[in-house]
Design an enzyme around this catalytic site. Structure first.
Site, short mmCIF file in Angstrom:
data_model
loop_
_atom_site.label_atom_id
_atom_site.label_comp_id
_atom_site.label_asym_id
_atom_site.label_seq_id
_atom_site.Cartn_x
_atom_site.Cartn_y
_atom_site.Cartn_z
N ASP A 92 1.94 7.68 0.66
CA ASP A 92 1.04 8.34 0.83
C ASP A 92 0.16 8.54 -0.22
OD1 ASP A 92 -0.36 10.88 1.43
OD2 ASP A 92 1.11 12.27 1.18
N HIS A 106 3.39 -13.83 -2.27
CA HIS A 106 4.80 -13.47 -2.25
C HIS A 106 5.61 -14.01 -3.66
CE1 HIS A 106 8.77 -12.57 -1.08
NE2 HIS A 106 8.60 -12.70 0.13
#
Length: 437
Positions: free
Chosen positions: A384, A169
């Site tokens: 995608d 993070h």
């Protein structure tokens, strides 16, 4: 194939040995170190996420080469996001720094002996199952030894696959992480990155000298002690709020005129904060503390943050009030507290928080608090890699048991908001009753 893993669900995943992926070409800069900001410093857990891709009936594209395509795309995108291939270290000042050594990103291909359906709803964290889909370096003994990024592609018998990612993070908040993964998926489809990362983090360094202009109670330990009805296992549940429920909730909050407008975030945060306090049977005289994660991108004005800044731009703010007032007063009371707290976050508040961290070196105290973070702006479905958008996504586990996440989409209509929260079993039973809209 090398390592064989058997999870609690009764199926096997066979992993190949990790391949180290490095940028396929020289980077356009000679930067040797990436100085992390104070906002990066206090968000340093490794976040593990998984994304499921089903094989479509009309899809003639072979799944056999999915690992190679995603691996080669990673090498392309690391040219622009090269710090992710570096190493985390600690400076002489005790701060986290990224050495841009091009050590590389571990990439693993794996095969499961079952269909994707066995995983069920991965929106609900299930570490026993989902951790098998994300590679973690077994030789790493501490955070500094862990790679900043790892990737695993697991193919299933049905023809679908899961892309699992582990990202520290300290390198990126949710919006920046999506910026990276979307560029990665574009590379897999043969498209040049729509956006390139702005890597210099000096825009969010502390001022000299530091100026603390706001109180920062969100970073301090408080005497908020919740009496947990059970110390048992934490269970995770999803609560779906479609547009009808959200409209009804906001109308309830605004009907007494305490506030005249109410966002979905404010309404749901007020609802779950009060419900959790009631579910834990909090004593009237105790203090109830709520931590809020706020994205600072649109709030930084002097100067504005560079476009496509890559890093952490989230800050914490908090509400603290008497538990009796929170539980007994109308829901508009909690909503007003939440709304006022969010409105208080501006450019100066953010820079004051950065400076506060520079002086005090405070560590976050998550205990006895509820932390709410909205992921509704994260474009998970845009990822995608050439085989369509993910059918679902989720985290392996929540970073803390006192955290609630908001996601876009609720129920079949997918037009509302879904709340994910983890509570002890007994508390969850009560919480479900108090959260009814």
């Amino acid at each position: 194939m090398g390592e064989v893993c058997v999870n609690d669900g009764g199926f096997m995943i066979t992993r190949a040995e990790a391949v180290i992926v490095q940028p396929e070409a020289k980077t356009s800069t000679n930067v040797q170190e990436l100085q992390l900001t104070n906002l990066d410093q206090y968000f340093s857990p490794v976040v593990r996420t998984v994304f499921c891709y089903k094989r479509r009936d009309d899809d003639k594209k072979s799944m056999e080469g999915v690992g190679r395509v995603i691996r080669e795309a990673l090498a392309k995108v690391l040219v622009h996001f090269y710090p992710l291939a570096g190493e985390l270290t600690v400076s002489s000042e005790g701060k986290l720094v990224v050495k841009c050594t091009n050590r590389g990103v571990p990439f693993v291909e794996a095969v499961a002996d079952c269909d994707l359906e066995v995983l069920g709803d991965i929106t609900i964290p299930d570490p026993a199952v989902l951790s098998r889909l994300v590679y973690m370096d077994p030789a790493a003994e501490n955070m500094l030894q862990m790679p900043l990024l790892t990737a695993q592609v697991t193919r299933f018998k049905c023809g679908g696959f899961v892309m699992g990612m582990a990202l520290n993070h300290c390198m990126a908040d949710g919006i920046s992480a999506m910026q990276f993964v979307n560029a990665w998926s574009e590379a897999a489809r043969g498209i040049s990155p729509t956006t390139l990362p702005y890597l210099d983090r000096s825009a969010l360094r502390s001022r000299k000298p530091p100026i603390i202009s706001h109180p920062h109670d969100q970073l301090l330990e408080t005497n908020c002690i919740s009496t947990q009805p059970s110390q048992g296992e934490v269970v995770y549940k999803l609560f779906e709020f479609d547009q009808k429920k959200l409209t009804r909730l906001k109308k309830t909050i605004m009907q007494d005129g305490t506030i005249t407008s109410c966002t979905t975030f404010v309404a749901l945060t007020a609802l779950i904060w009060r419900a959790k306090c009631r579910a834990y049977n909090t004593q009237q005289q105790q203090q109830a503390k709520l931590l809020l994660v706020v994205d600072g991108r649109s709030k930084l004005k002097n100067p504005p943050l560079p476009k496509d800044y890559f890093g952490n731009v989230i800050v914490l703010t908090c509400c603290v009030c008497n538990a009796g007032d929170l539980m007994e007063k109308p829901l508009s009371h909690a909503a007003q507290l939440v709304q006022n707290t969010i409105n208080n976050v501006d450019d100066e508040f953010i820079r004051s928080e950065i400076d506060y961290l520079e002086i005090t070196k405070e560590k976050l105290d998550y205990s006895t608090t509820l932390l709410v973070s909205s992921w509704t702006r994260l474009a998970f479905r845009a990822m995608d890699f050439g085989w369509g958008e993910p059918t679902q996504s989720g985290c392996v586990t929540l970073p803390e048991k006192e955290v609630a996440f908001f996601f876009s989409g609720a129920g079949k209509a997918k037009t509302g908001t879904t709340v994910l929260i983890g509570l002890p079993v007994t508390a969850m039973k009560s919480f479900q009753e108090f959260i009814h809209v």
